[in-house]
Scaffold this active site. Structure first.
Site, mmCIF file in Angstrom:
data_model
loop_
_atom_site.group_PDB
_atom_site.id
_atom_site.type_symbol
_atom_site.label_atom_id
_atom_site.label_comp_id
_atom_site.label_asym_id
_atom_site.label_seq_id
_atom_site.Cartn_x
_atom_site.Cartn_y
_atom_site.Cartn_z
ATOM 1 N N CYS A 50 6.112 -0.269 7.029
ATOM 2 C CA CYS A 50 5.715 0.890 6.230
ATOM 3 C C CYS A 50 6.875 1.267 5.322
ATOM 4 O O CYS A 50 8.035 1.268 5.757
ATOM 5 C CB CYS A 50 5.379 2.054 7.156
ATOM 6 S SG CYS A 50 4.900 3.558 6.293
ATOM 7 N N LEU A 51 6.575 1.610 4.077
ATOM 8 C CA LEU A 51 7.624 2.010 3.145
ATOM 9 C C LEU A 51 8.333 3.280 3.622
ATOM 10 O O LEU A 51 9.452 3.557 3.202
ATOM 11 C CB LEU A 51 7.040 2.229 1.741
ATOM 12 C CG LEU A 51 6.544 0.956 1.028
ATOM 13 C CD1 LEU A 51 5.859 1.315 -0.276
ATOM 14 C CD2 LEU A 51 7.680 -0.025 0.789
ATOM 15 N N HIS A 55 -4.094 1.179 7.734
ATOM 16 C CA HIS A 55 -2.758 1.787 7.740
ATOM 17 C C HIS A 55 -2.677 2.955 6.755
ATOM 18 O O HIS A 55 -2.218 4.052 7.095
ATOM 19 C CB HIS A 55 -1.734 0.696 7.401
ATOM 20 C CG HIS A 55 -0.316 1.163 7.296
ATOM 21 N ND1 HIS A 55 0.677 0.717 8.150
ATOM 22 C CD2 HIS A 55 0.290 2.018 6.424
ATOM 23 C CE1 HIS A 55 1.814 1.298 7.807
ATOM 24 N NE2 HIS A 55 1.613 2.089 6.764
ATOM 25 N N GLU A 56 -3.150 2.717 5.524
ATOM 26 C CA GLU A 56 -3.020 3.760 4.490
ATOM 27 C C GLU A 56 -3.940 4.938 4.773
ATOM 28 O O GLU A 56 -3.564 6.095 4.552
ATOM 29 C CB GLU A 56 -3.300 3.175 3.103
ATOM 30 C CG GLU A 56 -2.360 2.058 2.666
ATOM 31 C CD GLU A 56 -0.877 2.369 2.840
ATOM 32 O OE1 GLU A 56 -0.496 3.545 2.742
ATOM 33 O OE2 GLU A 56 -0.114 1.418 3.089
ATOM 34 N N GLN A 64 3.124 9.966 1.246
ATOM 35 C CA GLN A 64 4.415 9.251 1.238
ATOM 36 C C GLN A 64 5.255 9.603 0.023
ATOM 37 O O GLN A 64 6.457 9.317 0.012
ATOM 38 C CB GLN A 64 4.187 7.740 1.289
ATOM 39 C CG GLN A 64 3.597 7.259 2.621
ATOM 40 C CD GLN A 64 3.455 5.748 2.626
ATOM 41 O OE1 GLN A 64 2.477 5.222 2.149
ATOM 42 N NE2 GLN A 64 4.457 5.069 3.145
ATOM 43 N N HIS A 123 -2.411 7.359 7.129
ATOM 44 C CA HIS A 123 -1.392 8.246 6.537
ATOM 45 C C HIS A 123 -2.022 9.573 6.098
ATOM 46 O O HIS A 123 -1.374 10.616 6.130
ATOM 47 C CB HIS A 123 -0.769 7.589 5.300
ATOM 48 C CG HIS A 123 0.421 6.722 5.599
ATOM 49 N ND1 HIS A 123 1.552 7.184 6.226
ATOM 50 C CD2 HIS A 123 0.658 5.409 5.316
ATOM 51 C CE1 HIS A 123 2.440 6.198 6.323
ATOM 52 N NE2 HIS A 123 1.923 5.106 5.788
ATOM 53 N N GLY A 128 0.832 -1.191 0.000
ATOM 54 C CA GLY A 128 0.000 0.000 0.000
ATOM 55 C C GLY A 128 0.867 1.241 0.000
ATOM 56 O O GLY A 128 2.039 1.192 0.400
HETATM 57 NI NI NI Z 1 2.780 3.253 5.598
#
Ligand code: NI
Length: 160
Positions: A89-90, A131-132, A51, A135, A46
């Site tokens: 998380c990226l 999660h997304e 991000q 953000h 995701g």
């Molecule tokens: Ni993330």
């Protein structure tokens, strides 16, 4: 195909609340394409627009590599159950931690034509949606981690 730079924790863009998308422009469509490319290239499940430094309420998710979802202005309208598992998380490469999430999530959003859609998910998809979406409100998963953050084990070399 364009890969955008992924912002990492410490970058203030990740702590800001994103703006609703009011209309889809050519730039929005390019952003969405780039977000999918960037997510797949990075091996994530995701990615949220902040991000890649864009404060818009846009999320892309694909938990299987063959199940792409685009969520514009997403809103979680129903949750059920509970799951406890490792999350990463990226924007925090190399780290993971235990996070409890609902096991079922129903999300209302819009597609690239600004038509309303509904996405329901269980297990990893439910986790990814939560999660997304967070953000978009400037929240990182580390705020929910129970115990210590851990290092992600080195990837199996066979996978390359
Ligand atoms: Ni993330």
């Amino acid at each position: 195909m364009a890969i955008r730079k992924i912002r990492t924790m410490g970058d203030s863009v990740l702590t800001k609340k994103c703006k609703e998308v009011k209309e889809i422009t050519g730039r929005t469509l390019q952003l969405i394409d780039d977000m999918f490319d960037t997510m797949y290239e990075s091996g994530g499940v995701g990615l949220a627009a902040p991000q890649v430094g864009i404060l818009k309420r846009i999320v892309v998710i694909d938990t299987t590599g063959d199940d792409p979802h685009l969520l514009i202005n997403p809103r979680i309208v129903e949750t059920a159950g509970e799951q406890c598992g490792q999350e990463g998380c990226l924007s925090l490469p190399g780290k993971m931690g235990q996070v409890t999430r609902p096991d079922y999530v129903k999300c209302e959003a819009f597609n690239e034509n600004m038509e309303p859609i509904v996405l329901e998910g269980e297990e990893l998809l439910a986790r990814a949606i939560c999660h997304e979406c967070e953000h978009l409100d400037g929240i990182m998963f580390v705020e929910h981690v129970e115990g210590e953050l851990m290092d992600v084990p080195a990837p199996d070399e066979d996978e390359e």
